[in-house]
Motif scaffolding. Structure first.
Motif, mmCIF file in Angstrom:
data_model
loop_
_atom_site.group_PDB
_atom_site.id
_atom_site.type_symbol
_atom_site.label_atom_id
_atom_site.label_comp_id
_atom_site.label_asym_id
_atom_site.label_seq_id
_atom_site.Cartn_x
_atom_site.Cartn_y
_atom_site.Cartn_z
ATOM 1 N N MET A 198 24.768 8.002 94.274
ATOM 2 C CA MET A 198 26.118 7.643 94.630
ATOM 3 C C MET A 198 26.676 8.715 95.563
ATOM 4 S SD MET A 198 29.334 6.639 92.221
ATOM 5 C CE MET A 198 28.533 5.117 91.859
ATOM 6 N N SER A 199 27.332 8.299 96.607
ATOM 7 C CA SER A 199 27.878 9.226 97.593
ATOM 8 C C SER A 199 29.140 9.905 97.083
ATOM 9 C CB SER A 199 28.183 8.486 98.890
ATOM 10 O OG SER A 199 26.994 7.972 99.449
ATOM 11 N N ILE A 200 29.381 11.102 97.620
ATOM 12 C CA ILE A 200 30.561 11.885 97.292
ATOM 13 C C ILE A 200 31.296 12.145 98.603
ATOM 14 C CG2 ILE A 200 31.429 14.022 96.288
ATOM 15 C CD1 ILE A 200 28.725 14.260 94.800
ATOM 16 N N TYR A 201 32.583 11.831 98.625
ATOM 17 C CA TYR A 201 33.369 11.999 99.837
ATOM 18 C C TYR A 201 34.604 12.848 99.553
ATOM 19 C CZ TYR A 201 30.611 8.084 101.572
ATOM 20 O OH TYR A 201 29.584 7.275 101.942
ATOM 21 N N LEU A 202 34.975 13.667 100.550
ATOM 22 C CA LEU A 202 36.208 14.437 100.503
ATOM 23 C C LEU A 202 36.963 14.129 101.782
ATOM 24 C CD1 LEU A 202 37.847 16.604 98.953
ATOM 25 C CD2 LEU A 202 36.707 18.308 100.401
ATOM 26 N N GLU A 240 31.231 13.599 104.119
ATOM 27 C CA GLU A 240 30.299 13.175 103.074
ATOM 28 C C GLU A 240 29.638 14.435 102.534
ATOM 29 O OE1 GLU A 240 26.680 10.074 102.113
ATOM 30 O OE2 GLU A 240 27.471 10.181 104.142
ATOM 31 N N LEU A 241 29.764 14.633 101.244
ATOM 32 C CA LEU A 241 29.196 15.806 100.584
ATOM 33 C C LEU A 241 27.807 15.476 100.057
ATOM 34 C CD1 LEU A 241 32.396 16.964 98.661
ATOM 35 C CD2 LEU A 241 31.521 17.829 100.831
ATOM 36 N N PRO A 242 26.978 16.489 99.795
ATOM 37 C CA PRO A 242 25.636 16.232 99.275
ATOM 38 C C PRO A 242 25.667 15.392 98.004
ATOM 39 C CG PRO A 242 25.854 18.527 99.914
ATOM 40 C CD PRO A 242 27.226 17.922 99.991
ATOM 41 N N ARG A 243 24.789 14.408 97.942
ATOM 42 C CA ARG A 243 24.747 13.481 96.804
ATOM 43 C C ARG A 243 24.267 14.151 95.521
ATOM 44 N NH1 ARG A 243 23.399 7.751 99.048
ATOM 45 N NH2 ARG A 243 23.073 7.363 96.860
ATOM 46 N N ASP A 244 23.565 15.270 95.662
ATOM 47 C CA ASP A 244 23.007 15.913 94.471
ATOM 48 C C ASP A 244 23.911 16.994 93.899
ATOM 49 O OD1 ASP A 244 22.523 17.486 96.688
ATOM 50 O OD2 ASP A 244 20.432 17.902 96.214
ATOM 51 N N LEU A 245 25.190 17.011 94.290
ATOM 52 C CA LEU A 245 26.146 17.896 93.633
ATOM 53 C C LEU A 245 26.405 17.388 92.218
ATOM 54 C CD1 LEU A 245 28.771 18.561 96.441
ATOM 55 C CD2 LEU A 245 27.294 20.253 95.347
ATOM 56 N N ILE A 246 26.461 18.280 91.278
ATOM 57 C CA ILE A 246 26.685 17.920 89.875
ATOM 58 C C ILE A 246 28.094 18.334 89.485
ATOM 59 C CG2 ILE A 246 25.929 18.346 87.493
ATOM 60 C CD1 ILE A 246 23.172 19.144 88.788
ATOM 61 N N TRP A 247 28.821 17.419 88.857
ATOM 62 C CA TRP A 247 30.168 17.721 88.365
ATOM 63 C C TRP A 247 29.990 18.392 87.013
ATOM 64 C CZ3 TRP A 247 34.474 13.455 87.756
ATOM 65 C CH2 TRP A 247 35.671 14.067 87.372
ATOM 66 N N LEU A 254 31.989 21.139 91.538
ATOM 67 C CA LEU A 254 30.793 20.450 92.012
ATOM 68 C C LEU A 254 29.787 21.523 92.396
ATOM 69 C CD1 LEU A 254 32.467 17.769 94.302
ATOM 70 C CD2 LEU A 254 31.910 17.623 91.867
ATOM 71 N N GLN A 255 28.587 21.410 91.834
ATOM 72 C CA GLN A 255 27.628 22.503 91.964
ATOM 73 C C GLN A 255 26.233 21.975 92.232
ATOM 74 O OE1 GLN A 255 28.171 25.537 89.013
ATOM 75 N NE2 GLN A 255 25.970 25.816 88.801
ATOM 76 N N GLY A 256 25.560 22.625 93.171
ATOM 77 C CA GLY A 256 24.155 22.349 93.410
ATOM 78 C C GLY A 256 23.318 23.094 92.387
ATOM 79 N N ASP A 257 22.155 22.582 92.110
ATOM 80 C CA ASP A 257 21.281 23.187 91.115
ATOM 81 C C ASP A 257 20.140 23.907 91.829
ATOM 82 O OD1 ASP A 257 20.028 23.861 88.767
ATOM 83 O OD2 ASP A 257 19.148 21.894 88.457
ATOM 84 N N GLY A 258 20.209 25.218 91.883
ATOM 85 C CA GLY A 258 19.140 25.993 92.516
ATOM 86 C C GLY A 258 19.061 25.760 94.007
ATOM 87 N N ASN A 259 18.015 25.097 94.451
ATOM 88 C CA ASN A 259 17.772 24.897 95.873
ATOM 89 C C ASN A 259 18.216 23.505 96.325
ATOM 90 O OD1 ASN A 259 16.902 25.716 98.399
ATOM 91 N ND2 ASN A 259 14.824 24.969 98.071
ATOM 92 N N TYR A 271 22.694 25.187 104.589
ATOM 93 C CA TYR A 271 22.952 26.060 103.453
ATOM 94 C C TYR A 271 22.673 25.243 102.201
ATOM 95 C CZ TYR A 271 25.205 29.256 106.689
ATOM 96 O OH TYR A 271 25.452 30.122 107.714
ATOM 97 N N CYS A 272 22.433 25.912 101.077
ATOM 98 C CA CYS A 272 22.144 25.189 99.843
ATOM 99 C C CYS A 272 22.846 25.850 98.670
ATOM 100 C CB CYS A 272 20.643 25.100 99.590
ATOM 101 S SG CYS A 272 19.860 26.680 99.248
ATOM 102 N N SER A 273 22.602 25.319 97.490
ATOM 103 C CA SER A 273 23.233 25.805 96.263
ATOM 104 C C SER A 273 24.750 25.838 96.412
ATOM 105 C CB SER A 273 22.701 27.190 95.877
ATOM 106 O OG SER A 273 21.317 27.112 95.649
ATOM 107 N N LEU A 274 25.268 24.803 97.018
ATOM 108 C CA LEU A 274 26.701 24.694 97.272
ATOM 109 C C LEU A 274 27.475 24.598 95.967
ATOM 110 C CD1 LEU A 274 28.998 24.179 99.360
ATOM 111 C CD2 LEU A 274 28.471 21.744 99.132
ATOM 112 N N VAL A 275 28.625 25.283 95.910
ATOM 113 C CA VAL A 275 29.562 25.165 94.797
ATOM 114 C C VAL A 275 30.941 24.952 95.404
ATOM 115 C CG1 VAL A 275 30.602 26.280 92.789
ATOM 116 C CG2 VAL A 275 28.204 26.720 93.346
#
Length: 139
Positions: free
Chosen positions: A1-5, A13-20, A56-61, A125-129
């Motif tokens: 599911m897409s994430i938008y701001l 469009e924000l990375p889909r693999d961000l975890i709330w 919203l947080q990326g997991d590792g890489n 860039y990765c591991s976005l928070v």
């Protein structure tokens, strides 16, 4: 599911693999307890009116994002109290960046995938928070 701001008509469009990560930890109820003059427990409880943290947080890489998108997020975060619309998990939230009240709290955190001395907007860039606070309080 897409994430938008979105900030008005501009939508990222924000990375889909961000975890709330704090989706289910916030309580809509706040309470305070104290003892009355005769030792009776007094409990004050009330419903909170907005203010839910949304991290919203990326997991590792994971959660790769381009430098260009990060520059837009950084510009938006520099506007005090900017209200944006976050669409995640089929819901919409009115949010502001959570800058916190401690010097080490950051609304945006990430790490570069590869370090460049002269980065370009297409670099990743990765591991976005991203840290937000729900700002849909009603008066």
């Amino acid at each position: 599911m897409s994430i938008y701001l979105s900030n008005g008509a501009q939508v990222l469009e924000l990375p889909r693999d961000l975890i709330w990560v704090d989706e289910l930890t916030w309580s809509k109820v706040t309470q305070k307890t104290e003892r009355g003059i005769f030792g009776t427990l007094v409990i004050d409880a009330m419903a909170r009116n907005g203010g839910q943290p949304i991290t919203l947080q990326g997991d590792g890489n994971s959660a790769w994002i381009s430098r260009a998108t990060l520059r837009t997020l950084k510009a938006w975060s520099a506007i005090p109290g900017l209200r944006m619309t976050l669409r995640i998990l089929a819901e919409e939230f009115e949010v502001v960046f959570d800058h916190g009240d401690a010097e080490e709290t950051r609304a945006i955190a990430m790490q570069s995938v590869i370090e460049y001395s002269d980065p370009e907007d297409s670099d990743y860039y990765c591991s976005l928070v991203l840290r937000f606070i729900e700002a849909s309080e009603t008066l």
